[in-house]
Scaffold this motif. Structure first.
Motif, PDB file in Angstrom:
ATOM      1  N   PHE A  67       0.805  -1.217   0.000  1.00  0.00           N
ATOM      2  CA  PHE A  67       0.000   0.000   0.000  1.00  0.00           C
ATOM      3  C   PHE A  67       0.842   1.274   0.000  1.00  0.00           C
ATOM      4  CE2 PHE A  67      -3.012  -3.154   1.427  1.00  0.00           C
ATOM      5  CZ  PHE A  67      -4.194  -2.763   0.832  1.00  0.00           C
ATOM      6  N   HIS A 113      -8.051  -1.727   5.568  1.00  0.00           N
ATOM      7  CA  HIS A 113      -9.240  -0.952   5.177  1.00  0.00           C
ATOM      8  C   HIS A 113      -8.948   0.548   5.232  1.00  0.00           C
ATOM      9  CE1 HIS A 113     -13.474   0.361   5.155  1.00  0.00           C
ATOM     10  NE2 HIS A 113     -13.138   1.133   6.167  1.00  0.00           N
ATOM     11  N   ASP A 159      -6.561   1.630   2.390  1.00  0.00           N
ATOM     12  CA  ASP A 159      -7.220   1.609   1.090  1.00  0.00           C
ATOM     13  C   ASP A 159      -8.177   2.783   0.936  1.00  0.00           C
ATOM     14  OD1 ASP A 159      -8.026   0.066  -1.443  1.00  0.00           O
ATOM     15  OD2 ASP A 159      -9.940   0.313  -0.424  1.00  0.00           O
ATOM     16  N   ARG A 160      -8.855   3.161   2.019  1.00  0.00           N
ATOM     17  CA  ARG A 160      -9.817   4.267   1.974  1.00  0.00           C
ATOM     18  C   ARG A 160      -9.165   5.629   2.161  1.00  0.00           C
ATOM     19  NH1 ARG A 160     -12.341   0.099   0.093  1.00  0.00           N
ATOM     20  NH2 ARG A 160     -14.542  -0.086   0.565  1.00  0.00           N
ATOM     21  N   TYR A 196      -8.991  -5.331  -2.471  1.00  0.00           N
ATOM     22  CA  TYR A 196      -8.696  -3.905  -2.513  1.00  0.00           C
ATOM     23  C   TYR A 196      -7.733  -3.522  -3.631  1.00  0.00           C
ATOM     24  CZ  TYR A 196     -10.962  -3.348   2.051  1.00  0.00           C
ATOM     25  OH  TYR A 196     -11.867  -3.304   3.075  1.00  0.00           O
ATOM     26  N   LYS A 197      -6.879  -4.448  -4.063  1.00  0.00           N
ATOM     27  CA  LYS A 197      -5.913  -4.198  -5.135  1.00  0.00           C
ATOM     28  C   LYS A 197      -6.090  -5.239  -6.249  1.00  0.00           C
ATOM     29  CE  LYS A 197      -3.429  -0.864  -3.142  1.00  0.00           C
ATOM     30  NZ  LYS A 197      -3.208   0.471  -3.749  1.00  0.00           N
ATOM     31  N   ASP A 204     -11.090  -3.725 -10.661  1.00  0.00           N
ATOM     32  CA  ASP A 204     -10.505  -2.462 -10.217  1.00  0.00           C
ATOM     33  C   ASP A 204     -11.523  -1.331 -10.347  1.00  0.00           C
ATOM     34  OD1 ASP A 204      -8.019  -1.024  -9.364  1.00  0.00           O
ATOM     35  OD2 ASP A 204      -8.391   0.046 -11.238  1.00  0.00           O
ATOM     36  N   ARG A 239     -15.100   2.528  -3.285  1.00  0.00           N
ATOM     37  CA  ARG A 239     -14.470   3.609  -2.522  1.00  0.00           C
ATOM     38  C   ARG A 239     -15.324   4.872  -2.593  1.00  0.00           C
ATOM     39  NH1 ARG A 239      -9.887   1.747  -5.535  1.00  0.00           N
ATOM     40  NH2 ARG A 239      -8.631   0.314  -4.274  1.00  0.00           N
TER      41      ARG A 239
END
Length: 325
Positions: free
Chosen positions: A146, A184, A187-188, A230-231, A291, A298
């Motif tokens: 990340f 989380h 990512d946010r 998330y990715k 993606d 998001r």
């Protein structure tokens, strides 16, 4: 509207399972550190006197029948309303003295404050070497993926805003929940603040509920699952690119033989290489589609968190107006 510490409603969350030796001291310490806070002890099927001791100390005690720390925290977040939440363990490993400073940071506008053990005394106090290795491994993996610099990924000492608590979807059941929280939040792109805290190992006679191998596997599987979710483009795109490279390698060997001899004697290799290339391309396309969905998710999260923040501000303003009348 920024609240002062004395004006804010504060909830101290203590998930517990068989902590009769330490829970009384933990409740007393947080009562002293945060006199205006309501202290909640969620008893997760304890077989000792954890619940009765906590209740005798003035804590609000509630049962949670679903076993696992993740399940307990999920119930806490659903049930309890407050301006600021402070979460710690009931094993007396985290100092309550840091709680007021953590609350202040949330009131300044941070979404989550992380009690950073690893920058202070964790590696000296913790007597379980595999846990130390695991913490370093998880920290390096998540920060690398990340592009972050979080020092303590798995700490159980945290503070949260109202918006964070009400918008965070807890999926984990057990101790991997802290890792899920950190991923989380990264990512946010939430507002995180790390505060070094002194860690102390469990007192003699108190036993950890962690299973080094079992919980370690759960944490690693959580990282794998959340990276996939998330990715998705790096995950599926990377897998697809690797498969394509293998497929092209086999295809080149067949083509080289064709250029040299004018025939294709290895038909199965040719078919297999083409299939591998197609599978790789499908994986890359899957990553692109997922993606886009992840980015839409998001956006939806930001919309929801803004709505909760707005409603919470309006509620506080309404309460302030009522108190003035």
């Amino acid at each position: 509207m920024k609240l002062a510490l004395k004006e804010a409603t504060i909830a101290v969350l203590l998930p517990c399972y068989n902590e009769e030796q330490t829970i009384g001291k933990v409740v007393d310490d947080f009562r002293k550190a945060l006199p205006t806070a309501t202290i909640y002890v969620y008893d997760n099927n304890s077989t000792d006197k954890t619940a009765s001791i906590a209740q005798s100390k003035g804590a609000v005690v509630r049962p949670e029948p679903r076993q696992g720390k993740g399940n307990v925290i999920r119930a806490m977040f659903e049930d309890i309303d407050a301006d600021v939440y402070v979460m710690a363990d009931g094993d007396d490993t985290y100092p309550a003295e840091n709680a007021p400073a953590m609350v202040d940071k949330i009131l300044e506008g941070y979404d989550m404050v992380i009690g950073d053990r690893l920058s202070s005394t964790y590696f000296q106090e913790n007597k379980r070497p595999f846990h130390n290795v695991g913490n370093r491994l998880v920290r390096s993996a998540i920060n690398g993926i990340f592009g972050a610099q979080v020092k303590d990924i798995m700490t159980g000492y945290r503070a949260f805003s109202f918006t964070y608590v009400k918008c965070y979807p807890i999926l984990s059941h057990g101790f991997e929940v802290e890792t899920e929280m950190t991923i989380h939040s990264l990512d946010r792109n939430l507002r995180l603040y790390e505060m070094p805290v002194q860690y102390r190992d469990r007192p003699k006679g108190s036993h950890s509920k962690l299973n080094t191998v079992g919980d370690g596997i759960r944490v690693l599987s959580t990282i794998f699952r959340m990276i996939r979710e998330y990715k998705p483009l790096p995950f599926f795109g990377g897998c697809g690119l690797l498969i394509d490279l293998v497929g092209f390698g086999f295809l080149l060997s067949v083509m080289f033989e064709f250029w040299r001899t004018g025939s294709v004697p290895r038909i199965p290799t040719l078919i297999g290489s083409v299939l591998l290339i197609l599978v790789g391309l499908l994986s890359i396309i899957t990553g692109i589609v997922l993606d886009v969905l992840a980015k839409n998710d998001r956006r939806a999260y930001i919309h929801t968190s803004n709505l909760f923040a707005y409603l919470h501000r309006r509620q506080r303003e309404h309460e302030a107006n009522r108190s003035e009348q």
